[in-house]
Design an enzyme around this catalytic site. Structure first.
Site, PDB file in Angstrom:
ATOM      1  N   LYS A  42      16.057  57.325  57.534  1.00 51.51           N
ATOM      2  CA  LYS A  42      16.119  57.918  57.459  1.00 51.51           C
ATOM      3  C   LYS A  42      16.887  58.789  57.927  1.00 51.51           C
ATOM      4  CE  LYS A  42      12.444  59.572  54.942  1.00 51.51           C
ATOM      5  NZ  LYS A  42      11.540  58.873  55.210  1.00 51.51           N
ATOM      6  N   GLU A  43      18.355  58.976  57.481  1.00 48.53           N
ATOM      7  CA  GLU A  43      19.216  59.920  59.199  1.00 48.53           C
ATOM      8  C   GLU A  43      18.350  61.397  58.301  1.00 48.53           C
ATOM      9  OE1 GLU A  43      23.050  60.259  59.121  1.00 48.53           O
ATOM     10  OE2 GLU A  43      23.245  58.046  57.907  1.00 48.53           O
ATOM     11  N   LYS A  45      23.654  65.277  53.662  1.00 45.73           N
ATOM     12  CA  LYS A  45      21.836  65.300  53.943  1.00 45.73           C
ATOM     13  C   LYS A  45      21.467  66.545  55.044  1.00 45.73           C
ATOM     14  CE  LYS A  45      18.736  62.559  54.707  1.00 45.73           C
ATOM     15  NZ  LYS A  45      17.378  62.077  55.012  1.00 45.73           N
ATOM     16  N   GLU A  97      16.855  47.419  59.694  1.00 43.54           N
ATOM     17  CA  GLU A  97      16.028  48.982  59.770  1.00 43.54           C
ATOM     18  C   GLU A  97      15.418  49.575  58.257  1.00 43.54           C
ATOM     19  OE1 GLU A  97      17.361  52.043  58.769  1.00 43.54           O
ATOM     20  OE2 GLU A  97      19.722  50.861  58.749  1.00 43.54           O
ATOM     21  N   PHE A  98      14.591  50.479  58.432  1.00 44.53           N
ATOM     22  CA  PHE A  98      14.910  51.704  57.023  1.00 44.53           C
ATOM     23  C   PHE A  98      14.109  53.105  57.474  1.00 44.53           C
ATOM     24  CE2 PHE A  98      13.520  47.025  55.944  1.00 44.53           C
ATOM     25  CZ  PHE A  98      13.738  47.001  54.660  1.00 44.53           C
ATOM     26  N   CYS A 137      24.540  54.155  54.191  1.00 40.86           N
ATOM     27  CA  CYS A 137      23.850  53.353  54.344  1.00 40.86           C
ATOM     28  C   CYS A 137      24.658  53.243  52.249  1.00 40.86           C
ATOM     29  CB  CYS A 137      22.279  53.504  54.066  1.00 40.86           C
ATOM     30  SG  CYS A 137      22.086  53.712  56.266  1.00 40.86           S
ATOM     31  N   LYS A 176      16.499  44.215  53.000  1.00 40.09           N
ATOM     32  CA  LYS A 176      17.381  45.990  52.985  1.00 40.09           C
ATOM     33  C   LYS A 176      18.725  46.443  51.919  1.00 40.09           C
ATOM     34  CE  LYS A 176      19.250  48.800  55.575  1.00 40.09           C
ATOM     35  NZ  LYS A 176      18.963  50.093  55.593  1.00 40.09           N
ATOM     36  N   GLY A 181      20.855  65.827  41.939  1.00 43.07           N
ATOM     37  CA  GLY A 181      22.056  67.081  42.934  1.00 43.07           C
ATOM     38  C   GLY A 181      23.499  66.532  42.902  1.00 43.07           C
TER      39      GLY A 181
END
Length: 434
Positions: free
Chosen positions: A152-153, A321, A149-150, A261, A205, A254
């Site tokens: 994004k939270e 995030k 899977e790719f 991940c 991945k 940042g």
């Protein structure tokens, strides 16, 4: 298609709900009885925009089911996704205990030929281990595939429903055809399904996450140099991001990357390299830079205080995030712990991560329901998560509430000149302080 998803964590729950949304009959199985009971009642254990609606709608329409009977879920399905956790071991390698436990359970419940696909993030070679574990328990034919899977939270539902690409590792054309049919609804706009061998899919991945982490650490190191050399990292970012060979994604400086991940996958890939005699020195540096970046934000914050002992600092943003409640490896954890060790009082706000913060820090910090309450009496405000509600706050109100008008902006949300005119001492990442 009758599909089972074993594991109802972040990945498993999103996969199950999205596959059910496209008409499949999906059962999500987990040994955690409390979690399954909550899911049956429509209570989602994670914060992920849009996921609660998908789960509720597909349960109501009888396409999505939850159970603690893992064996029955396996027996009743044609396709089985393994989506359990692979936490880092002490040496940084991925712990495959849960993956292989599921593989053995699949073998023990193999009542007819099935297709087994790993969704868990696993190192190269895991497919062969899964095949061996299943084969030790059954003589029934089966296929083992890799379907990383790719997601994004904070945008996982949209990522699954509208992917840039789908990567699948297969061992036969029959398996490819089955998974092509399963994933067809998600690529109607023409984005590709990339079929390859299983080890290549497993490597893809890790390589993808390592590349993104590398871009983050690279920009944070450039930001540190900009501060010393008098350059503006935002201008540098625009300059290099407009190069089509580079692109603009993941070039924002940042407080360092976190989450479930990037940290885990970078360490696991470093360990895989070591096991194969390949020194992934670039990734070792990426990890070291990321750790230092979190400490750099803490140092800037402590330097802004006249006297750390007994001072109060406000933190806006605790999740690693925006649009998630995940605090795993979050920069906020390093910053808050460092402040507490220095004798600083901490008040904090986060729109989603308050419960996780209370579980992690207990009563050692004060969690406020309102962002402005967190800054009351603070000698400095530190911004660590780029939630939308922090982007255009009431600065006069903040200044009136604070003991000292100091902002340490770990996300570069504001323009230095504007904050200077408003009477703040403003420190950001890779830009001159005002």
């Amino acid at each position: 298609m009758k599909t089972a998803v074993i594991g109802t964590g972040y990945v498993g729950l999103v996969v199950g709900a999205c596959l059910a949304e496209t008409g499949n009959d999906v059962v999500c199985a987990d040994v955690d009885t409390e979690k399954i009971a909550a899911l049956k009642e429509g209570r989602i254990p994670i914060y992920e925009p849009g996921l609660d609606l998908l789960v509720t709608r597909n349960q109501d329409q009888q396409r999505l089911h939850f159970t603690t009977d893992v064996g029955e879920a396996i027996r009743s399905s044609e396709i089985i996704f393994i989506a359990v956790g692979t936490p880092p071991d002490e040496d940084g390698s991925a712990d495959l205990q849960h993956v292989l436990d599921v593989a053995r359970t699949i073998g023990q419940n193999m009542n007819e030929p099935k297709l087994v696909a790993t969704k868990s993030t696993v190192p190269v070679g895991t497919g062969a281990l899964v095949r061996r574990a299943i084969a030790a328990e059954t003589d029934t034919a089966f296929e083992v595939c890799s379907a990383p899977e790719f997601l994004k939270e904070g945008a996982a539902v949209d990522d699954f429903m509208h992917p840039d690409r789908i990567v699948i590792g297969v061992e036969s054309e029959e398996a490819a055809e089955t998974l092509r049919a399963l994933y067809a609804p998600f690529v109607r706009t023409g984005n590709p399904i990339l079929f390859m061998d299983v080890p290549s899919a497993e490597m893809t991945k890790y390589a993808a996450n390592a590349m993104l982490a590398t871009r983050i650490s690279f920009m944070n190191q450039i930001a540190a140099l900009c501060e010393e050399a008098g350059a503006d990292v935002n201008e540098v970012r625009r300059g290099i991001g407009s190069d089509r060979r580079i692109g603009s994604a993941f070039l924002f400086p940042g407080p360092g990357y976190g989450g479930s991940c990037f940290p885990k996958d970078v360490r696991a890939l470093i360990r895989t390299g070591a096991e194969h005699g390949v020194d992934l020195a670039v990734l070792t540096a990426v990890e070291e830079i990321n750790d230092r970046q979190k400490e750099r934000i803490l140092a800037k914050l402590l330097e802004s205080l006249d006297d750390a002992q007994g001072a109060r600092v406000a933190i806006w943003g605790l999740a690693f995030k925006a649009e998630t409640d995940d605090m795993r490896e979050s920069p906020s954890v390093v910053v808050v712990r460092g402040l507490l060790e220095a004798g600083v009082e901490v008040s904090a706000h986060d729109p989603a991560a308050a419960a996780n913060a209370r579980q992690l820090f207990g009563d050692r910090i004060r969690i406020e329901d309102n962002a402005y309450d967190a800054v009351r009496g603070a000698s400095a405000l530190c911004i660590l998560t780029e939630w939308l509600q922090y982007r255009n706050p009431d600065f006069p109100r903040i200044k009136a509430l604070m003991a000292r008008p100091v902002i340490i902006d770990g996300r570069n949300l504001f323009e230095p000149a504007r904050l200077g005119k408003l009477g703040f001492r403003y420190v950001s990442v890779g830009r001159a302080s005002v």
